[in-house]
Design a protein around this motif. Structure first.
Motif, PDB file in Angstrom:
ATOM      1  N   VAL A 107       0.838  -1.195   0.000  1.00  0.00           N
ATOM      2  CA  VAL A 107       0.000   0.000   0.000  1.00  0.00           C
ATOM      3  C   VAL A 107       0.874   1.246   0.000  1.00  0.00           C
ATOM      4  N   ASP A 108       1.911   1.259   0.828  1.00  0.00           N
ATOM      5  CA  ASP A 108       2.789   2.426   0.894  1.00  0.00           C
ATOM      6  C   ASP A 108       3.520   2.653  -0.425  1.00  0.00           C
ATOM      7  N   ALA A 109       3.905   1.565  -1.099  1.00  0.00           N
ATOM      8  CA  ALA A 109       4.559   1.705  -2.401  1.00  0.00           C
ATOM      9  C   ALA A 109       3.619   2.372  -3.394  1.00  0.00           C
ATOM     10  N   ALA A 110       2.360   1.952  -3.387  1.00  0.00           N
ATOM     11  CA  ALA A 110       1.384   2.531  -4.307  1.00  0.00           C
ATOM     12  C   ALA A 110       1.174   4.011  -4.036  1.00  0.00           C
ATOM     13  N   PRO A 148       5.692 -10.854  -6.462  1.00  0.00           N
ATOM     14  CA  PRO A 148       6.229 -11.990  -5.712  1.00  0.00           C
ATOM     15  C   PRO A 148       7.654 -11.801  -5.200  1.00  0.00           C
ATOM     16  N   ASP A 149       8.487 -11.092  -5.933  1.00  0.00           N
ATOM     17  CA  ASP A 149       9.860 -10.875  -5.502  1.00  0.00           C
ATOM     18  C   ASP A 149      10.053  -9.580  -4.722  1.00  0.00           C
ATOM     19  N   GLY A 150       8.972  -8.799  -4.595  1.00  0.00           N
ATOM     20  CA  GLY A 150       9.073  -7.540  -3.866  1.00  0.00           C
ATOM     21  C   GLY A 150       9.750  -6.430  -4.640  1.00  0.00           C
ATOM     22  N   GLU A 151       9.880  -6.587  -5.959  1.00  0.00           N
ATOM     23  CA  GLU A 151      10.576  -5.569  -6.756  1.00  0.00           C
ATOM     24  C   GLU A 151       9.845  -4.238  -6.738  1.00  0.00           C
ATOM     25  N   TYR A 152       8.529  -4.298  -6.829  1.00  0.00           N
ATOM     26  CA  TYR A 152       7.731  -3.059  -6.818  1.00  0.00           C
ATOM     27  C   TYR A 152       7.855  -2.356  -5.472  1.00  0.00           C
ATOM     28  N   VAL A 153       7.741  -3.098  -4.392  1.00  0.00           N
ATOM     29  CA  VAL A 153       7.866  -2.509  -3.062  1.00  0.00           C
ATOM     30  C   VAL A 153       9.251  -1.908  -2.859  1.00  0.00           C
ATOM     31  N   ARG A 154      10.286  -2.611  -3.244  1.00  0.00           N
ATOM     32  CA  ARG A 154      11.652  -2.101  -3.054  1.00  0.00           C
ATOM     33  C   ARG A 154      11.882  -0.804  -3.833  1.00  0.00           C
ATOM     34  N   VAL A 214       9.644   1.812  -1.564  1.00  0.00           N
ATOM     35  CA  VAL A 214       9.814   1.809  -0.111  1.00  0.00           C
ATOM     36  C   VAL A 214      11.247   1.380   0.185  1.00  0.00           C
ATOM     37  N   PRO A 215      12.204   2.257  -0.081  1.00  0.00           N
ATOM     38  CA  PRO A 215      13.612   1.865   0.014  1.00  0.00           C
ATOM     39  C   PRO A 215      14.064   1.499   1.422  1.00  0.00           C
ATOM     40  N   GLU A 216      13.365   1.982   2.466  1.00  0.00           N
ATOM     41  CA  GLU A 216      13.823   1.706   3.827  1.00  0.00           C
ATOM     42  C   GLU A 216      13.699   0.243   4.218  1.00  0.00           C
ATOM     43  N   ILE A 217      12.962  -0.549   3.432  1.00  0.00           N
ATOM     44  CA  ILE A 217      12.909  -1.987   3.716  1.00  0.00           C
ATOM     45  C   ILE A 217      13.433  -2.801   2.532  1.00  0.00           C
ATOM     46  N   HIS A 272      12.968   2.863  11.060  1.00  0.00           N
ATOM     47  CA  HIS A 272      12.534   3.826  10.051  1.00  0.00           C
ATOM     48  C   HIS A 272      11.328   3.353   9.227  1.00  0.00           C
ATOM     49  N   TYR A 273      10.613   2.360   9.721  1.00  0.00           N
ATOM     50  CA  TYR A 273       9.396   1.928   9.037  1.00  0.00           C
ATOM     51  C   TYR A 273       8.372   1.522  10.083  1.00  0.00           C
ATOM     52  N   PRO A 274       7.130   2.018   9.979  1.00  0.00           N
ATOM     53  CA  PRO A 274       6.141   1.802  11.036  1.00  0.00           C
ATOM     54  C   PRO A 274       5.529   0.405  11.006  1.00  0.00           C
TER      55      PRO A 274
END
Length: 433
Positions: free
Chosen positions: A300-303, A383-389, A392-395, A414-416
């Protein structure tokens, strides 16, 4: 006729423009007019709109014409220009929102008072919004029956661009409205850019659209929705060109579906289509966390961060972010729709609000209580978390196992932590009814 004014709104193109083509065929002089309406602030779309207007002006000038720009109330400015050029007619492309329908009624009344010919033309949707009606109703309330009727409907012919556009001599063309700052640099507006992107996408990505359309990290979606919103592309031309992919054409049918609903229910942006009597969460801190992309739910945060940075979102990312706000956080869909309207380049009222109501269970959905699991959605479509990374660089250092559930690793700096984890573990795809 001697002179026709073609009032442009969400139809900023010369290809397949029925109103413009008909005017050029019928009149000696044609005045393509765009009125910058203070009642409709461009929000963060100002740069895209400026690009589109500049490109349209160039296209018209190459044909011997021009784009006439005015600022103010569109009805008053149109009538003022009609008096100035001695126009006999005002023609427009029909639209569906509450404001657009009111504008058309006012234009019709003023034209009648001045004995000017007023006509509306198709062009904003593939099939005109008032063309299909079920037995005993004024519009389709469920998508699947509409899809069947829409697919069987005979479409109008594509209209070629007018070879020549002649405007009255000595007419002040007006000044382009240029934004003070350009918030987005990802997509440039205009028919020329839209047609370039359309051609490349149809050539390279259409054949695999059904398999790749939900890949959040991929770059295979068309990103043509802003060009459809401003009418830089003809939805009919795009539907015809993309006919080889039923999945892609189905997306355009969904767009038409929301437009025909909005025509019949123009308060779609403020009233619930199917009221459920729900009590919404009004926690301002929760809303702020969602808007700013710090809910603790990575997908959600990535979006939300992509939305703020680029003014565009993958359809699946929109679904996840919107469903999380309304289903998990229990926040009123109107708050989410307004935020999307502020940031999205393609946020027209019909599709934006129709989609939000559908997701919230207050719109055109036969199953308003579907379960939805954002983590499963994330694992399935990223599936690999590429979009999130990416957003959302902090994770980004987390392994694939934990990228969508960082709270399982313990304390993450640094991430809630997630605001809400009260979703139903049984995930049902919300894409179709």
């Amino acid at each position: 006729m001697d002179t026709i004014i073609v009032l442009l709104n969400r139809d900023l193109r010369v290809h397949d423009h029925p109103a413009l083509a008909a005017a050029c065929a019928r009149a000696r002089r044609v005045v393509p007019l765009f009125v910058v309406d203070p009642a409709i602030p461009p929000r963060r779309r100002a740069g895209f709109l400026a690009d589109a207007l500049l490109d349209l002006r160039s296209s018209l000038r190459r044909r011997g014409g021009d784009l006439i720009l005015r600022r103010g109330d569109p009805v008053a400015e149109t009538m003022r220009l009609a008096d100035e050029v001695g126009a006999q007619a005002v023609w427009v492309s029909a639209d569906v929102t509450r404001y657009a329908q009111r504008r058309e009624r006012r234009l019709a009344a003023e034209c009648a008072r001045r004995r000017l010919d007023f006509r509306t033309f198709p062009g904003v949707t593939v099939i005109p919004a008032d063309a299909l009606r079920p037995d005993g109703g004024d519009h389709y309330r469920v998508f699947t029956p509409y899809w069947r009727a829409w697919s069987a409907e005979q479409r109008r012919a594509i209209v070629p661009p007018p070879p020549v556009v002649r405007v009255p001599e000595g007419l002040d063309p007006g000044v382009l409205p240029l934004p003070k700052a350009e918030p987005y640099g990802v997509l440039r507006g205009g028919e020329t850019e839209g047609r370039r992107r359309m051609t490349l996408w149809l050539r390279h990505c259409l054949d695999t659209y059904a398999e790749t359309r939900d890949d959040l990290a991929g770059e295979t979606t068309s990103r043509l929705s802003p060009y459809l919103h401003f009418g830089c592309l003809s939805p009919l031309e795009l539907a015809n060109a993309g006919a080889a992919s039923e999945e892609f054409v189905r997306r355009l049918c969904w767009r038409d579906f929301h437009h025909q609903v909005t025509r019949a229910f123009p308060d779609i942006d403020r009233r619930e289509y199917r009221p459920r009597g729900r009590r919404w969460n009004d926690d301002k801190d929760v809303v702020a966390a969602w808007r700013e992309g710090r809910t603790g739910m990575p997908i959600v945060d990535a979006a939300m961060r992509q939305l703020a940075a680029e003014g565009w979102l993958h359809d699946r990312a929109r679904l996840i972010a919107a469903a999380y706000l309304t289903r998990c956080l229990r926040v009123d869909w109107r708050i989410g729709a307004e935020h999307f309207a502020e940031y999205l380049l393609d946020a027209d009222v019909a599709v934006n609000c129709g989609s939000w109501q559908w997701l919230a269970g207050t719109g055109n959905d036969t199953r308003p209580h579907r379960a939805f699991n954002p983590v499963r959605q994330a694992k399935r479509f990223d599936p690999d978390g590429e979009y999130v990374r990416r957003y959302v660089p902090e994770i980004s250092h987390l392994p694939r196992t934990f990228i969508h559930e960082p709270w399982k690793t313990g304390v993450i700096r640094h991430y809630p932590p997630p605001i809400a984890v009260n979703w139903d573990p049984v995930d049902q795809d919300l894409r179709e009814d």
